[in-house]
Design a protein around this motif. Structure first.
Motif, short mmCIF file in Angstrom:
data_model
loop_
_atom_site.label_atom_id
_atom_site.label_comp_id
_atom_site.label_asym_id
_atom_site.label_seq_id
_atom_site.Cartn_x
_atom_site.Cartn_y
_atom_site.Cartn_z
N UNK A 1 1.02 -1.00 0.05
CA UNK A 1 0.12 0.05 -0.02
C UNK A 1 0.99 1.27 0.12
N UNK A 2 0.27 2.33 0.16
CA UNK A 2 0.92 3.58 -0.04
C UNK A 2 2.18 3.54 1.11
N UNK A 3 1.82 3.18 2.30
CA UNK A 3 3.09 3.15 3.17
C UNK A 3 4.24 2.32 2.83
N UNK A 4 3.90 1.31 2.37
CA UNK A 4 4.88 0.61 1.97
C UNK A 4 6.06 1.32 0.91
N UNK A 5 5.39 1.63 -0.24
CA UNK A 5 6.06 2.59 -1.44
C UNK A 5 6.56 3.83 -0.69
N UNK A 6 5.91 4.63 0.31
CA UNK A 6 6.49 5.85 0.81
C UNK A 6 7.67 5.32 1.73
N UNK A 7 7.59 4.30 2.42
CA UNK A 7 9.04 4.04 3.06
C UNK A 7 10.01 3.56 1.98
N UNK A 8 9.71 3.16 0.71
CA UNK A 8 11.05 2.89 0.01
C UNK A 8 11.51 4.41 -0.48
N UNK A 9 10.34 5.27 -0.73
CA UNK A 9 10.99 6.47 -1.17
C UNK A 9 11.81 7.44 -0.12
N UNK B 1 16.00 7.28 -8.71
CA UNK B 1 15.33 6.02 -8.62
C UNK B 1 14.14 6.11 -7.84
N UNK B 2 14.06 7.24 -7.03
CA UNK B 2 12.66 7.64 -6.22
C UNK B 2 11.83 8.18 -7.23
N UNK B 3 12.27 8.66 -8.17
CA UNK B 3 11.36 9.46 -9.21
C UNK B 3 10.91 8.24 -9.94
N UNK B 4 11.50 7.23 -10.35
CA UNK B 4 10.89 6.19 -11.28
C UNK B 4 9.89 5.39 -10.41
N UNK B 5 10.24 5.27 -9.04
CA UNK B 5 9.07 4.58 -8.00
C UNK B 5 7.97 5.22 -8.13
N UNK B 6 7.88 6.81 -8.11
CA UNK B 6 6.70 7.43 -8.09
C UNK B 6 6.01 7.19 -9.30
N UNK B 7 6.61 7.15 -10.55
CA UNK B 7 6.05 6.74 -11.70
C UNK B 7 4.94 5.44 -11.40
N UNK B 8 5.65 4.62 -10.98
CA UNK B 8 4.89 3.20 -10.70
C UNK B 8 3.81 3.71 -9.78
N UNK B 9 3.96 4.49 -8.70
CA UNK B 9 2.78 4.73 -7.76
C UNK B 9 1.79 5.30 -8.29
N UNK B 10 1.88 6.26 -9.01
CA UNK B 10 0.97 6.97 -9.93
C UNK B 10 0.32 6.25 -10.62
N UNK B 11 1.08 5.08 -11.47
CA UNK B 11 0.26 4.36 -12.37
C UNK B 11 -0.72 3.40 -11.44
N UNK B 12 -0.44 3.08 -10.23
CA UNK B 12 -0.84 2.17 -9.32
C UNK B 12 -2.17 2.86 -8.54
N UNK B 13 -1.95 4.34 -8.59
CA UNK B 13 -2.82 5.32 -7.77
C UNK B 13 -2.65 5.02 -6.35
N UNK B 14 -1.51 4.84 -6.08
CA UNK B 14 -1.16 4.80 -4.61
C UNK B 14 -0.34 6.05 -4.14
N UNK B 15 0.02 6.98 -4.87
CA UNK B 15 0.90 8.17 -4.48
C UNK B 15 0.13 8.89 -3.69
N UNK B 16 0.81 9.85 -2.77
CA UNK B 16 -0.15 10.93 -1.78
C UNK B 16 0.78 11.85 -1.81
N UNK B 17 0.29 13.15 -1.10
CA UNK B 17 1.18 14.23 -0.96
C UNK B 17 2.37 13.83 -0.34
N UNK B 18 2.40 12.99 0.70
CA UNK B 18 3.77 12.57 1.48
C UNK B 18 4.90 12.04 0.34
N UNK B 19 4.28 11.42 -0.63
CA UNK B 19 5.08 10.97 -1.70
C UNK B 19 5.88 11.86 -2.17
N UNK B 20 5.06 12.99 -2.56
CA UNK B 20 5.78 13.96 -3.55
C UNK B 20 6.83 14.93 -2.48
#
Length: 224
Positions: free
Chosen positions: A149-157, A171-190
């Protein structure tokens, strides 16, 4: 009883000494479990309730993760994070063998946070590896306990962006692309990636941050 004791120690203490005590109690539980398996059936029944369960493992993982966050020695942080991952691997293996010890989103979060707290390239790599492991497990099983979920992805970021390394932020930017595709990114990600650029070079960060801000707007993610 054992879980209550472990949780009480976790709530009221941190640091190396507390980890040693928690590990000693956990070891005592496992020894009693082994004794029950080796002796008579009556003794097995007597010790069956002492067998570490999902809560036992989760408490121990959280205790080690806290110790990782509080340690200043890099070798110590990576040692604690390795212990957390070894616990997770043990749970995975026992679950595959039919035991009721299925890892879930919480246990994977604890392990990823432990590696992220190391603030090392190796720690960031391990965090990403755990994320990939979750994704593969979900694809294989369709079990939502393995769905990142978003927490797991944000922990990686966070693990990538705290290193003050431009390659890691890419690499974090690339991961953000994946998150946006999966619709799990939030303001914390950015926010996390914006801070990553600021940490590398505040004077050159504006262009990248402006692009990220515009992307937030296009993705309908509201700034905080």
């Amino acid at each position: 009883t054992f879980n209550t004791v472990l949780n009480g120690m976790y709530q009221n203490g941190k640091g190396k000494d507390m980890v040693e005590v928690e590990e000693r109690v956990f070891s005592q539980m496992k020894n009693m479990e082994s004794l029950g398996e080796a002796e008579s059936q009556d003794l097995d029944e007597e010790h069956s309730s002492v067998k570490p369960d999902i809560r036992t493992y989760s408490i121990l993982m959280k205790c080690l993760t806290n110790a990782t966050a509080g340690a200043n020695d890099i070798s110590m942080t990576e040692t604690n994070a390795s212990k957390v991952e070894n616990i997770l691997v043990s749970m995975e293996e026992r679950y595959k063998n039919g035991e009721d010890l299925k890892p879930n989103q919480i246990t994977y979060t604890a392990c990823m946070q432990a590696w992220a707290e190391c603030s090392t390239v190796y720690g960031a790599q391990r965090t990403l590896s755990l994320l990939e492991r979750m994704e593969n497990l979900f694809e294989e099983t369709l079990d939502e306990d393995f769905l990142p979920n978003t927490i797991h992805y944000n922990t990686c970021l966070s693990a990538l962006c705290k290193l003050n390394d431009s390659e890691m932020v890419i690499e974090a930017q690339k991961l953000l692309d994946r998150m946006l595709d999966k619709q799990v990114a939030d303001s914390i990600s950015f926010n996390t990636i914006m801070n990553g650029y600021l940490n590398i070079d505040p004077l050159k960060a504006l262009t990248n941050i402006q692009m990220l801000y515009e992307r937030m707007e296009k993705s309908n993610i509201h700034p905080d």
